[in-house]
Design an enzyme around this catalytic site. Structure first.
Site, PDB file in Angstrom:
ATOM      1  N   SER A   5      60.614  15.119  26.263  1.00  0.00           N
ATOM      2  CA  SER A   5      61.384  15.680  27.390  1.00  0.00           C
ATOM      3  C   SER A   5      60.522  15.629  28.637  1.00  0.00           C
ATOM      4  O   SER A   5      59.572  16.399  28.777  1.00  0.00           O
ATOM      5  CB  SER A   5      61.771  17.134  27.084  1.00  0.00           C
ATOM      6  OG  SER A   5      62.791  17.175  26.132  1.00  0.00           O
TER       7      SER A   5
ATOM      8  N   LYS B 144      69.150  16.203  29.579  1.00  0.00           N
ATOM      9  CA  LYS B 144      68.295  17.228  28.969  1.00  0.00           C
ATOM     10  C   LYS B 144      67.919  18.285  30.005  1.00  0.00           C
ATOM     11  O   LYS B 144      67.912  19.496  29.709  1.00  0.00           O
ATOM     12  CB  LYS B 144      67.022  16.589  28.394  1.00  0.00           C
ATOM     13  CG  LYS B 144      66.014  17.584  27.795  1.00  0.00           C
ATOM     14  CD  LYS B 144      66.537  18.268  26.547  1.00  0.00           C
ATOM     15  CE  LYS B 144      65.647  19.423  26.077  1.00  0.00           C
ATOM     16  NZ  LYS B 144      64.399  19.009  25.461  1.00  0.00           N
TER      17      LYS B 144
ATOM     18  N   LYS C  78      58.072  24.652  32.035  1.00  0.00           N
ATOM     19  CA  LYS C  78      57.871  23.222  32.315  1.00  0.00           C
ATOM     20  C   LYS C  78      59.215  22.562  32.642  1.00  0.00           C
ATOM     21  O   LYS C  78      59.340  21.813  33.618  1.00  0.00           O
ATOM     22  CB  LYS C  78      57.242  22.532  31.094  1.00  0.00           C
ATOM     23  CG  LYS C  78      56.945  21.039  31.300  1.00  0.00           C
ATOM     24  CD  LYS C  78      56.800  20.277  29.987  1.00  0.00           C
ATOM     25  CE  LYS C  78      58.178  19.998  29.359  1.00  0.00           C
ATOM     26  NZ  LYS C  78      58.171  18.981  28.284  1.00  0.00           N
TER      27      LYS C  78
END
Lengths: 295, 295, 295, 295
Positions: free
Chosen positions: B97, B172, B240
């Site tokens: 990701s 995502k 993040k």
């Protein structure tokens, strides 16, 4: 067991609810400012009344279903209202969506007359009312809830006692908070995905299958994909509800950072003329903020 | 059809994914900085490699699964990385990701070597990886997606091609945006309901049954009711990810008013030492804001 | 020209204001629930009254200075209040900080009795009241403003007629909005600068000299540098005022994205027990959000 | 004492600054990609160079003034840049507004070559540069600051050493944070006041005289009253700066709830085509949110 019910407020929600109570075998006497809704109830097997006093005078249970706090004060507390004519011991169930504070004020006024109350706002919209699949959040005494449970079961499929007087309204307020935020973030995601050149329909499918899935995503993604915003639930009403939830949260000292921002965005949608659209039209606000043409 | 697969990055997610590919009948050669994970793959019927170069030299497909952008640049683009040793025509699938920008940079570098790429981040966590029920969002060419589809089907249950290079990462990012906001507003609702004296468990039941329902509510309400925040998905990682989504939205000119506020609240949770807790611990931040003791 | 003035509400603000009117040569009759404040006014050359009715019966001008909306309704509109006893033609000046809506309600009730009103909230705090350097924002008719101007000049240095009834309150609300936001962003900057290892005192000097300069920065930087939060203006009062401004903005359809967020942060400060500190203590909230020990 | 100065970047800011150094008696050799700016410097008594290498080879002090991080990396760190040609011991002063991280990267690279650096971003705009009244925020060693102080005094009136390398940029970032928020809340207040029917010019006068007063209010109220948004400081540049401050705050763990919201609103202004207007045009965004026609 058939009950004698007075039903005050036969609007978009109230009329089908009253008819569902008739279907369940109850003796329902309705009152409404416009006669046509009373006629519809009578045609469905119910009875009409000429005034609130007339409707409630022989009732075992009174149900009120009106738009907002001032209407509740008018039909229950004011001169000519329910508490003036109702018999001691009657159970008054207010199913309107209003502030917890007003529900508690109604409850206190009722106690002084020997009248019992429940606040029992609903979620599910007109379709839920017609199909008797509403969610009903009930505040008040457990014994009163138990007595009313068979009536609620004729109106909805999820019926839960959530606490004392006002608690039903508090849960409804929380419901509207979550719904507004879930719609808004879906709208932000939609604009982000479209701006990035992603296949939106495919993306919403995969998003719906994971932790990002929600009832809002399932039910509103069609509105967003097609820019089709016929209500559903109008932004004007959600604006009223955001006022309730921000005030109620302030009263109990709960922080709502997202709730406060969403309340502004709902107000902005209304100020931009989208008040009569479905609340999924919050998408139009994100498009405005993102400098896109709003169709 | 059995494929020769190199799998780079056998961490919490990568190891069970590689093993699932072995179970599906593929020839999987793994590389990882820590030998123990390679040993586990070998024990499950896979093969080990001494370097990235060693792993990829005969591969038909290379899969990378590493923590963040710098690791992807290291294992794919840097000296000794995948692109240095892989054969022309190989399909490189990065399932990490990361930012859409880095995925596009990888794709551009690969094209220059005659190598094809897909970005295919996943949702579903360690449990989803072990049980092969991940959601997989794939960006890249449709033909490459079709070729990789059988491999993805060995890893997940929802596998969707969402657009060109980088589109998987974009979806995502949108997933993480929606999840963070849905958790945060649930936390706001929980503190509001508790402060108001409502029966929280009953309230969450009725909320979950209506338009406020969501996968977040279903899966995280236990964490919130019990103040039990063992991950699950850590706040550090969501922090993040919020960096990725806010940067990516900025890059494409999409407004994220809720996303920006949530990013601050996730960062605040981390600054308050909650980084290694499950993201449902955003509840603790709302409690802090509301002046409650945080347990 | 000496006027016969009734002054209702001799609190922290009202007492020095009434005394300044005495000093300016006016005949001031004060009423207050606690006798000690009346005694102080008498000691300064004013007169005491036993009731509102007693104070206002011969007055040419009535000034009210009380904490919040309910008090204004009580002392002006309720039984025993100003409008019951005042002579037709009298000018009633409410200098409390309340909602524009309540000011307009007072004005409407007064018109019905042939009484003129101004809303004239002030800014400048206790020190400004004592030193007669208040800013005074006045709503109402221009002729009434002109008549009251000499009285205002005895109380403050910036005296401005800003529009019709309620306009004074609207400007006061805007004042509190700007002040809260300017304090909050200064607090965010302080934590950012300290976390980054910058010399804070030097940084605030240079910031104050440029476009980032503000009265808030000048007056509150000492509080922030020294973590010294004796009021000044209490967070509890600013919390009340943020309620006024968010409600008033909602009523006129104005979007306040920053105002809404700050209102939450002020409420959070209060919920964390900082209500009796100076509003510069919003710094403590930023420290909490940033995971710092709050001293 | 006259110094030999190389000045790289003679744009809107750099050209008048270089000329002011000439006026102060220094030997200034300028380099710029467009020759016309070099010609102007020469006409004012300075000298021109054909390349960065040519400009810096004999310099005691090098000043760089370029638009953003990539340009600083290009003119100082890249091939053909300052560090390649400058003599050991030279003082390189970067007066561009960039991230603290890039300033620290430049400083580290310079140390490796025996070169000293200061980061010294400015506030005050083109007018401040022309009139030599800039505010200058300086990060680096105290001794280097002392050496450069006479040069800074030829450029500005507020010159402050705020900490080690990068600290100047951090303070500049805080400056831009405060300015953006102060403008935005002023815009919110303006729309609120206008919607409420208040005399805006009078209201801004009284607001400016109290705790709500600020340099932003003084300098930008004319823009807002007249809807006149010729820059001044462009929204595009403030958008760049909001990216710097949000990233820098994230890096040091400081919460910026207002900063994050304002960053979205600045980005929204840009997305709506207002990027080349003065930052006071944030007013247009509040008007859009409030459903008003934007003129």
């Amino acid at each position: 067991m058939s009950r004698k019910i007075a039903f005050i407020g036969l609007g978009i929600m109230g009329k089908p609810m009253a008819i569902n109570l008739v279907k369940a075998g109850h003796h329902v006497t309705g009152f409404n400012l416009e006669q046509s809704a009373i006629d519809a109830l009578v045609a469905a097997g119910g009875h009409g009344a000429a005034s609130i006093a007339d409707a409630v005078k022989d009732a075992e249970v009174v149900i009120t279903m009106v738009p907002a706090d001032p209407h509740v004060e008018q039909v229950i507390l004011a001169e000519g209202g329910v508490l003036e004519s109702v018999r001691a011991g009657t159970l008054v169930i207010d199913m309107s969506s209003i502030t917890p504070q007003t529900s508690q004020k109604v409850a206190a006024a009722a106690v002084a007359k020997g009248v019992r109350t429940l606040d029992a706002p609903v979620s599910g919209g007109e379709a839920g009312a017609v199909e008797a699949v509403l969610s009903i959040m009930v505040g008040g005494d457990a014994a009163d809830f138990a007595e009313a449970k068979p009536l609620f079961d004729a109106l909805g499929t999820t019926v839960v006692h959530v606490g004392p007087s006002g608690a039903g309204q508090t849960v409804k307020a929380a419901n509207q908070l979550i719904v507004a935020v879930n719609i808004q973030v879906l709208a932000e995601a939609v604009v982000f995905l479209e701006n990035a050149g992603v296949d939106l329909a495919a993306a919403l499918d995969v998003l719906g299958g994971g932790l990002a899935g929600s009832t809002v995503l399932n039910r509103k993604k069609g509105n967003m994909l097609n820019r089709e915003f016929a209500p559903g639930f109008r932004i004007d009403l959600h604006h009223k509800d955001m006022g309730i939830v921000t005030d109620a949260a302030r009263a109990v000292g709960a922080a709502l950072p997202l709730g406060a921002v969403v309340a502004q965005l709902v107000a902005s949608a209304r100020a931009n003329g989208d008040g009569s659209l479905d609340h999924s039209a919050l998408l139009r606000g994100v498009e405005r903020l993102s400098g896109r043409e709003v169709k």
